[in-house]
Scaffold this motif. Sequence first.
Motif, PDB file in Angstrom:
ATOM      1  N   CYS A 176      58.056  38.464  58.849  1.00 22.18           N
ATOM      2  CA  CYS A 176      59.352  38.429  59.892  1.00 22.18           C
ATOM      3  C   CYS A 176      60.445  38.609  58.902  1.00 22.18           C
ATOM      4  CB  CYS A 176      59.335  36.994  60.406  1.00 22.18           C
ATOM      5  SG  CYS A 176      59.057  35.678  59.099  1.00 22.18           S
ATOM      6  N   ASP A 177      61.783  38.570  59.328  1.00 22.92           N
ATOM      7  CA  ASP A 177      62.724  38.816  58.887  1.00 22.92           C
ATOM      8  C   ASP A 177      63.314  37.310  58.695  1.00 22.92           C
ATOM      9  OD1 ASP A 177      65.488  38.765  57.728  1.00 22.92           O
ATOM     10  OD2 ASP A 177      66.359  39.862  59.688  1.00 22.92           O
ATOM     11  N   ILE A 178      63.308  36.771  57.459  1.00 18.32           N
ATOM     12  CA  ILE A 178      63.756  35.525  57.171  1.00 18.32           C
ATOM     13  C   ILE A 178      65.099  35.003  57.485  1.00 18.32           C
ATOM     14  CG2 ILE A 178      62.002  35.077  55.499  1.00 18.32           C
ATOM     15  CD1 ILE A 178      64.302  34.818  53.502  1.00 18.32           C
ATOM     16  N   GLY A 179      65.907  36.110  58.137  1.00 18.05           N
ATOM     17  CA  GLY A 179      67.361  35.717  58.604  1.00 18.05           C
ATOM     18  C   GLY A 179      67.264  35.704  60.100  1.00 18.05           C
ATOM     19  N   ASP A 180      65.911  35.760  60.631  1.00 19.76           N
ATOM     20  CA  ASP A 180      65.850  35.853  62.140  1.00 19.76           C
ATOM     21  C   ASP A 180      66.282  34.442  62.613  1.00 19.76           C
ATOM     22  OD1 ASP A 180      64.885  35.590  64.706  1.00 19.76           O
ATOM     23  OD2 ASP A 180      62.953  36.886  64.214  1.00 19.76           O
ATOM     24  N   ARG A 181      67.231  34.464  63.789  1.00 22.35           N
ATOM     25  CA  ARG A 181      67.513  33.032  64.257  1.00 22.35           C
ATOM     26  C   ARG A 181      66.416  32.495  65.463  1.00 22.35           C
ATOM     27  NH1 ARG A 181      69.552  30.617  61.135  1.00 22.35           N
ATOM     28  NH2 ARG A 181      70.741  29.481  62.485  1.00 22.35           N
ATOM     29  N   ARG A 182      65.467  33.087  65.541  1.00 23.60           N
ATOM     30  CA  ARG A 182      64.426  32.349  66.711  1.00 23.60           C
ATOM     31  C   ARG A 182      63.678  31.327  65.838  1.00 23.60           C
ATOM     32  NH1 ARG A 182      61.519  38.038  68.223  1.00 23.60           N
ATOM     33  NH2 ARG A 182      62.081  38.396  66.204  1.00 23.60           N
ATOM     34  N   ALA A 183      63.245  30.218  66.672  1.00 25.11           N
ATOM     35  CA  ALA A 183      63.146  29.052  66.249  1.00 25.11           C
ATOM     36  C   ALA A 183      62.150  28.878  65.270  1.00 25.11           C
ATOM     37  CB  ALA A 183      62.463  28.216  67.536  1.00 25.11           C
ATOM     38  N   VAL A 184      60.805  29.425  65.131  1.00 29.68           N
ATOM     39  CA  VAL A 184      60.013  29.189  63.958  1.00 29.68           C
ATOM     40  C   VAL A 184      60.597  29.392  62.715  1.00 29.68           C
ATOM     41  CG1 VAL A 184      57.993  29.975  63.000  1.00 29.68           C
ATOM     42  CG2 VAL A 184      58.244  29.217  65.513  1.00 29.68           C
ATOM     43  N   VAL A 185      61.271  30.598  62.395  1.00 31.42           N
ATOM     44  CA  VAL A 185      61.947  31.109  61.316  1.00 31.42           C
ATOM     45  C   VAL A 185      63.173  30.166  60.972  1.00 31.42           C
ATOM     46  CG1 VAL A 185      63.011  33.106  59.944  1.00 31.42           C
ATOM     47  CG2 VAL A 185      60.967  33.578  61.599  1.00 31.42           C
ATOM     48  N   ARG A 186      64.081  30.232  61.838  1.00 32.70           N
ATOM     49  CA  ARG A 186      65.232  29.345  61.451  1.00 32.70           C
ATOM     50  C   ARG A 186      64.859  27.907  61.083  1.00 32.70           C
ATOM     51  NH1 ARG A 186      67.811  25.731  65.022  1.00 32.70           N
ATOM     52  NH2 ARG A 186      66.732  26.624  66.998  1.00 32.70           N
ATOM     53  N   MET A 187      63.787  27.252  61.793  1.00 33.30           N
ATOM     54  CA  MET A 187      63.551  25.911  61.532  1.00 33.30           C
ATOM     55  C   MET A 187      62.964  25.846  60.245  1.00 33.30           C
ATOM     56  SD  MET A 187      62.236  24.101  64.889  1.00 33.30           S
ATOM     57  CE  MET A 187      63.636  23.862  66.201  1.00 33.30           C
TER      58      MET A 187
END
Length: 322
Positions: A176-187
């Motif tokens: 995943c892109d660690i700049g993704d703003r979806r829940a799992v990555v963002r949290m």
Amino acid sequence: MQKRIVVLGGVGLIGTHLCLRLLREGHEVFCVDVRGIDHSPLLREALRYDRFRFIRHNITSGFGIRCDQIYNLASPICLGYDKAMPVEILKVNIAGSLNTLETARAERARVLFASSGDISAISRRDSLSEESYYNTVATILGEAKRSAEALHRAYRIEYGTDARIARVFNTYGPGCDIGDRRAVVRMSVAALRNSEIIIYGSGEQTRTFCWVEDTVDGLVRLMNAPAEIKHSAMNFGGTQEISVRELAELIIELTGSRSRIRHVETRYNDLHRKTPDISVARRELKWAPTVSLDEGLKRTIGYIEAMMPKVGYTARTWVEVH
């Protein structure tokens, strides 16, 4: 038997894992994306295969590739950059689908379109004012995906194109892109930084999350199902329902974080519950997720933790909507 397979949006999370799976199965893979391979650390493994081809191209322009199958995963990300990209969302899903279907028609190739579980948000139209409805980017995405689905059905009816539709719900995993703003990555990023985790609304809204390789397995099974398959459109997503607040608490526990949760105003278009009905995929493809949320989160957090020191800036990206 070896096939020539095109993966549109192949540098995204699902696209990366799909390309690698297809290469390991012995197929010739054409990865098409507007980004370079360097945007996907895992996809660099594909370079060691002489059956891998990378093509930088925007599918809003026509293209032609001799092929047997096309996976269309291309779509601008809908969180983080969505407000600046509503026209692009429509162009990629509608014009891009037309160009993809024309290629499939010319090559007599089978095509699979990755639609979105968020299409269900359109059913909430009557709960929004007219002004808020037409200013809702999630609705724009839903309309774009729904229009693209209609195009695939039309080509199937009028031209006999073997077009299939996968409605993909929340998907996560390494790559995943660690700049993704979806829940799992963002949290996960916030927890690893011991910074506060933002939750919109009460956090009682529930979601499911599907391990990326499970999602890929579903797509491959749908693509390779017999031509006489009864349903050409199916849902793919997790079955372990969890509230957004419980997800945040689980990520804090798994990371040993000192993060605190902060609630902010709810999004006016946020669904209280979004859980896929995967009964058709279970029945016709014998498909169901196999990786538990706990196990998947541990692996994903490990990947994000390893990547964080290497990433200083994350550019705008195109990935699948899950």
